[in-house]
Design an enzyme around this catalytic site. Structure first.
Site, PDB file in Angstrom:
ATOM      1  NE  ARG A 201      41.533  27.750  36.929  1.00 44.40           N
ATOM      2  CZ  ARG A 201      40.216  27.654  36.707  1.00 44.40           C
ATOM      3  NH1 ARG A 201      39.560  26.571  37.105  1.00 44.40           N
ATOM      4  NH2 ARG A 201      39.554  28.606  36.093  1.00 44.40           N
TER       5      ARG A 201
ATOM      6  CB  SER B 209      43.346  33.428  34.387  1.00 46.99           C
ATOM      7  OG  SER B 209      42.095  33.696  33.809  1.00 46.99           O
TER       8      SER B 209
ATOM      9  CD  GLU C 220      44.678  29.765  36.439  1.00 48.95           C
ATOM     10  OE1 GLU C 220      44.232  29.427  35.349  1.00 48.95           O
ATOM     11  OE2 GLU C 220      44.009  30.386  37.291  1.00 48.95           O
TER      12      GLU C 220
END
Length: 301
Positions: A174, A224, A294
């Site tokens: 990420r 997510s 996130e």
């Protein structure tokens, strides 16, 4: 209103909106008005807009499909630059795909299927743009962007255009050099492999069935909500903390998949933010694990 005049001069009046609700441009379907919402059609325009904003000390933020974004209810004071539908060209040539940053990842995957190129099946259901996917090294079902990227063309904050090969992009879970250095992706080259169109399609269909059965796709969300903590799964921690279905107003921890925070219809950004904070606190108290969001938060809450 000088800024409005200058933005219109750079991109054309048809590409500049004022007081544009960001709820129209995020998959959460949440967000107040942006002072200026600009949709450039050329990479040179992106550089000119950023130069204008930096020169006048005006905040700016780059968005694609808004699939990883929570915008405050009071909106965004500054310029939102959307790199999306007006910069979304895709072409396949040999075993490579050349695409602009605004192309939806699902469309790039569909182009790969059409050209009988395998390797991008994992991305067929990711709702973001190619630019955002490269920035955060998006991944799913065991695949991630660093596996299929050859190079990315980016714009630096100082206005320089660079072509960076994948081994210099620093792509890990990420994150990437792109996000760490606040580069703007302009376009990219993906390197895939010849495959059976039938097998590629079958794989995509199988992954689609998994998503439909396990993810709350019928609600607005940002995918997510939290990054995967090392050694754990965020959704499992949230479930084990007794938070399945936990609500703050119309914001809710999905009962279908606890890793998703959903908008049941009329959730505010403040409710989502409060829910996320409470989830992080409960998980920290129960398991001693820090959940890192996130989802990016911008604007005034």
């Amino acid at each position: 209103m000088d800024i409005l005049k200058d933005l219109c001069h750079i991109t054309g009046e048809e590409n500049v909106l004022t007081d544009e609700l960001m709820s129209r441009h995020t998959t959460f379907r949440i967000g107040g008005p942006a002072d200026f919402f600009v949709t450039p059609e050329k990479k040179e325009q992106i550089g000119q807009i950023i130069e204008l904003c930096r020169g006048r000390n005006i905040p700016y933020y780059i968005v694609g499909n808004g699939s990883n974004l929570l915008v405050g209810d009071r909106g965004y004071r500054g310029v939102i630059i959307q790199v999306f539908k007006k910069m979304n060209q895709i072409r396949a040539e040999g075993e490579k795909i050349y695409a602009q940053a605004g192309a939806l990842l699902s469309k790039v995957a569909a182009a790969a299927l059409e050209a009988s190129l395998t390797g991008l099946e994992f991305a067929s259901g990711i709702p973001g743009t190619l630019g955002g996917a490269l920035r955060m090294n998006a991944g799913a079902y065991g695949g991630e962007m660093k596996q299929v990227t050859e190079s990315a063309q980016v714009l630096t904050p100082d206005g320089e255009i660079l072509v960076i090969p994948v081994d210099e992009l620093g792509m890990s879970y990420r994150t990437s050099v792109i996000s760490r250095n606040d580069y703007v992706v302009l376009e990219a080259v993906l390197k895939l492999h010849r495959g059976s169109q039938e097998e590629i399609r079958a794989c995509m269909e199988e992954l689609k069935e998994k998503r439909v059965s396990k993810q709350p796709l019928e609600y607005g969300s940002a995918g997510s909500t939290f990054k995967r903590p090392e050694g754990y799964f965020a959704g499992k921690l949230i479930e084990d903390a007794g938070l399945r279905g936990f609500r703050v107003g119309d914001a809710q921890v999905s009962e279908k998949h606890c890793g998703f925070v959903i908008n049941r219809g009329a959730a505010t950004a403040a409710e989502v933010a409060q829910l996320m904070d409470q989830v992080r606190m409960r998980v920290k108290e129960k398991f001693g694990v820090d959940l890192e969001p996130e989802v990016k938060r911008i604007g005034e809450f």
